[in-house]
Each structure stands twice: as structure tokens, then as C-alpha cells.
Design a protein around this motif. Structure first.
Motif, mmCIF file in Angstrom:
data_model
loop_
_atom_site.group_PDB
_atom_site.id
_atom_site.type_symbol
_atom_site.label_atom_id
_atom_site.label_comp_id
_atom_site.label_asym_id
_atom_site.label_seq_id
_atom_site.Cartn_x
_atom_site.Cartn_y
_atom_site.Cartn_z
ATOM 1 N N TYR A 102 -32.282 27.231 2.035
ATOM 2 C CA TYR A 102 -32.492 28.196 2.575
ATOM 3 C C TYR A 102 -32.532 28.755 3.898
ATOM 4 O O TYR A 102 -32.978 28.356 4.713
ATOM 5 C CB TYR A 102 -33.593 28.643 1.741
ATOM 6 C CG TYR A 102 -34.454 29.196 1.199
ATOM 7 C CD1 TYR A 102 -34.216 30.293 0.299
ATOM 8 C CD2 TYR A 102 -35.821 30.394 2.049
ATOM 9 C CE1 TYR A 102 -34.386 31.635 -0.533
ATOM 10 C CE2 TYR A 102 -36.108 32.052 2.233
ATOM 11 C CZ TYR A 102 -35.397 32.433 0.727
ATOM 12 O OH TYR A 102 -35.530 33.246 0.387
ATOM 13 N N GLN A 144 -34.556 33.026 4.754
ATOM 14 C CA GLN A 144 -34.897 34.112 4.552
ATOM 15 C C GLN A 144 -34.935 35.038 5.777
ATOM 16 O O GLN A 144 -34.145 35.338 5.517
ATOM 17 C CB GLN A 144 -36.682 34.049 4.948
ATOM 18 C CG GLN A 144 -36.267 33.176 6.787
ATOM 19 C CD GLN A 144 -37.649 32.321 7.100
ATOM 20 O OE1 GLN A 144 -37.630 31.358 6.752
ATOM 21 N NE2 GLN A 144 -38.291 32.267 8.589
ATOM 22 N N VAL A 179 -34.601 20.626 -1.077
ATOM 23 C CA VAL A 179 -34.402 22.542 -0.176
ATOM 24 C C VAL A 179 -35.160 21.971 1.278
ATOM 25 O O VAL A 179 -36.067 21.480 1.411
ATOM 26 C CB VAL A 179 -35.864 22.956 -1.023
ATOM 27 C CG1 VAL A 179 -35.749 23.675 -0.043
ATOM 28 C CG2 VAL A 179 -35.033 22.923 -2.328
ATOM 29 N N HIS A 228 -42.160 31.263 -0.066
ATOM 30 C CA HIS A 228 -41.054 30.857 -0.806
ATOM 31 C C HIS A 228 -41.995 29.405 -1.327
ATOM 32 O O HIS A 228 -40.777 28.908 -2.208
ATOM 33 C CB HIS A 228 -39.605 31.223 -0.188
ATOM 34 C CG HIS A 228 -39.103 31.935 0.758
ATOM 35 N ND1 HIS A 228 -39.142 33.865 0.128
ATOM 36 C CD2 HIS A 228 -39.308 32.714 2.149
ATOM 37 C CE1 HIS A 228 -38.977 34.472 1.159
ATOM 38 N NE2 HIS A 228 -39.155 34.193 1.561
ATOM 39 N N LEU A 242 -28.244 28.902 0.295
ATOM 40 C CA LEU A 242 -29.107 30.468 -0.546
ATOM 41 C C LEU A 242 -30.015 31.155 0.552
ATOM 42 O O LEU A 242 -31.022 31.268 1.074
ATOM 43 C CB LEU A 242 -30.563 29.291 -1.632
ATOM 44 C CG LEU A 242 -31.427 30.206 -2.560
ATOM 45 C CD1 LEU A 242 -30.310 30.940 -3.350
ATOM 46 C CD2 LEU A 242 -31.913 29.475 -3.474
ATOM 47 N N ALA A 286 -35.958 24.154 4.563
ATOM 48 C CA ALA A 286 -35.729 25.357 4.786
ATOM 49 C C ALA A 286 -35.971 25.461 6.566
ATOM 50 O O ALA A 286 -36.959 24.834 6.820
ATOM 51 C CB ALA A 286 -37.134 26.145 4.185
#
Length: 132
Positions: A51, A53, A76, A62, A120, A78
Motif C-alpha cells: 500500500y 499512501q 498487507v 489506513h 494499492l 505498508a
């Protein structure tokens, strides 16, 4: 009714944030970058998602999205850009290209099997994902 609503909201809040990142950090452009992974408890992981941002953001903002993805069987990954969230330095050291470079480095830290990148992105992170 007000007490029931308060209890319900407190329960939802504690459930939504019950998962925590396995946090670590790495050096990038002489700065310390906060990164982490949330792992699904499912026996079969559908995929790893990284991910990215928006500008002036933090990966910790998030968590409801990450919780949903993890509950659906995804891991996930990040990270915070330089000068944002838990990373040191100045945002002036980041560009769309360097966000992609940092994403690649973070991905390789967590994913060792050469699997396909599932990216993403939100706002500036969406542009970086598109450019990548």
C-alpha cells in the motif's frame, strides 16, 4: 439507546484496530523509513498487497482498510515516505520516482519468493503506483 450506541461503537473500534503491524525500519536516502506487514491468519494467503499512501499521510491512518484486506486473506505491506508518519527526514527528498524505488525496496524486504506485486495506492500513492 445512547449507551447501547456507545458500547457498539467502542466494540467496533476495538475490533477494527485489534491487529497490529509487525513494524521494522530500513534506511533509504540516509533516512530511517518505518514499514510494516499485517499478516492474515488464513492458512492460504491470497496475495501480498503493498500500500502506498497519499502525500503528508501515515500508513497508520489506513488501518480499517488493512483490517478488511487481512480478514479477506491478504497480507498487507505498508510504509511511510521520508518525512511522513514514523519516518525521519524531509518530504522534500521524495519524488514519484523515489516512492516507486522505496516501494520496490520495501517489497523485497518482505516478499522473497519473486511473486507478482499487487500495488494499492491512494492519491499520491496511486500516481506512484500508476507510474511504477
Amino acid at each position: 439507546m445512547k449507551a447501547l450506541t456507545t458500547i457498539l461503537l467502542m466494540t467496533i473500534s476495538s475490533f477494527a484496530f485489534s491487529m497490529e503491524f509487525e513494524l521494522s525500519s530500513m534506511n533509504f536516502k540516509k533516512e530511517k523509513v518505518r514499514m510494516g506487514i499485517l499478516k492474515t491468519t488464513d492458512e492460504v494467503v491470497k496475495a501480498n498487497i503493498i500500500y502506498m499512501q497519499g502525500l503528508g499521510d501515515s500508513m497508520m491512518n489506513h488501518m480499517p482498510l488493512f483490517q478488511k484486506l487481512v480478514n479477506d486473506g491478504f497480507n498487507v505491506i505498508a510504509f511511510d515516505y521520508i518525512g511522513q508518519g514514523g519516518s525521519t527526514g524531509s518530504m522534500n527528498k521524495m519524488s514519484i520516482a523515489s516512492i516507486g524505488d522505496l516501494m520496490e525496496k520495501v517489497w523485497n524486504h518482505y516478499v522473497k519468493d519473486g511473486s507478482k506485486k499487487n500495488i494499492l495506492g491512494w492519491s499520491t500513492g496511486g500516481l506512484a503506483a500508476y507510474r511504477y
